[in-house]
Design an enzyme around this catalytic site. Sequence first.
Site, PDB file in Angstrom:
ATOM      1  CG  ASP A  69     115.400  31.499  21.326  1.00  0.00           C
ATOM      2  OD1 ASP A  69     114.303  30.917  21.457  1.00  0.00           O
ATOM      3  OD2 ASP A  69     115.586  32.361  20.443  1.00  0.00           O
ATOM      4  CG  HIS A 177     120.166  22.360  17.707  1.00  0.00           C
ATOM      5  ND1 HIS A 177     119.693  21.121  17.350  1.00  0.00           N
ATOM      6  CD2 HIS A 177     119.062  23.093  17.974  1.00  0.00           C
ATOM      7  CE1 HIS A 177     118.384  21.124  17.389  1.00  0.00           C
ATOM      8  NE2 HIS A 177     117.966  22.307  17.774  1.00  0.00           N
TER       9      HIS A 177
HETATM   10  P1  IMP Z   1     112.861  26.366  21.192  1.00  0.00           P
HETATM   11  O1  IMP Z   1     113.548  27.661  21.354  1.00  0.00           O
HETATM   12  O2  IMP Z   1     113.719  25.209  21.620  1.00  0.00           O
HETATM   13  O3  IMP Z   1     111.500  26.326  21.787  1.00  0.00           O
HETATM   14  O4  IMP Z   1     112.667  26.138  19.624  1.00  0.00           O
HETATM   15  C1  IMP Z   1     111.944  27.037  18.811  1.00  0.00           C
HETATM   16  C2  IMP Z   1     111.491  26.350  17.546  1.00  0.00           C
HETATM   17  O5  IMP Z   1     112.641  25.946  16.768  1.00  0.00           O
HETATM   18  C3  IMP Z   1     110.700  25.064  17.759  1.00  0.00           C
HETATM   19  O6  IMP Z   1     109.328  25.360  17.921  1.00  0.00           O
HETATM   20  C4  IMP Z   1     110.961  24.296  16.466  1.00  0.00           C
HETATM   21  O7  IMP Z   1     110.136  24.776  15.431  1.00  0.00           O
HETATM   22  C5  IMP Z   1     112.387  24.677  16.138  1.00  0.00           C
HETATM   23  N1  IMP Z   1     113.332  23.701  16.729  1.00  0.00           N
HETATM   24  C6  IMP Z   1     114.195  23.912  17.768  1.00  0.00           C
HETATM   25  N2  IMP Z   1     114.904  22.798  18.042  1.00  0.00           N
HETATM   26  C7  IMP Z   1     114.471  21.863  17.163  1.00  0.00           C
HETATM   27  C8  IMP Z   1     114.825  20.488  16.961  1.00  0.00           C
HETATM   28  O8  IMP Z   1     115.661  19.880  17.648  1.00  0.00           O
HETATM   29  N3  IMP Z   1     114.172  19.872  15.952  1.00  0.00           N
HETATM   30  C9  IMP Z   1     113.246  20.477  15.177  1.00  0.00           C
HETATM   31  N4  IMP Z   1     112.857  21.727  15.339  1.00  0.00           N
HETATM   32  C10 IMP Z   1     113.482  22.432  16.320  1.00  0.00           C
END
Ligand code: IMP
Length: 192
Positions: A69, A177
């Site tokens: 996450d 990250h």
């Molecule tokens: P997830 O948990 O990886 O699906 O990320 C959740 C949300 O965090 C995404 O929909 C983005 O809005 C933001 N996010 C996560 N990782 C990134 C990244 O590497 N670049 C930009 N936005 C990110």
Amino acid sequence: MNEIVFASNNIHKLTEVRTKLTGFFQILSLKDINCHDEIPETANTFEGNAEQKAIWILDKYGYDCFADDSGIEIEALDNKPGVFSARYAGENCTFDDNNRKVLKELENIENKNAKFVTTICLKLNGKTHFFKGEVKGKIIDEYRGTEGFGYDPIFVPDGYNISFAEMRLEDKNKISHRALAIDKMLLFFNKK
Ligand code: IMP
């Protein structure tokens, strides 16, 4: 080779993880195990959400697995959007809606510090492990670049003068990250 499920269908994440974990496991996606569930993510921490997804797969499908996450925490906004990064501007909002909301909220604020965070929860052989990756940086005043996704066009990582969206994907994937969290999990596998 042992199979392990990565609780994702995101092709970019799967490719990155498969490249790095070659030799350790065969990585199965949610599709591969015929899981088409809307897995709930209702916790208020990254750890909580990652573990919620991992427990779902282990309990319902019986596979050892890991889930991630991620999100962005902005210092001047009390670390928001955090776990609400995907839907900061409301349900069904776009990346653009989220970015515009952030830029508006930071308009007259000097502190632009932010960080991207990923937490991975691994369920392996009856044990739970967490791996966390962080990239610190600053939110800029306007969009720069067209690569990547999400908040990439408005985030410049510390030590760089280009945004995540101006970097080649392969370069971002070395310092992101997510990459840092995956690398920590790799170290763990290497030591086992
Ligand atoms: P997830 O948990 O990886 O699906 O990320 C959740 C949300 O965090 C995404 O929909 C983005 O809005 C933001 N996010 C996560 N990782 C990134 C990244 O590497 N670049 C930009 N936005 C990110």
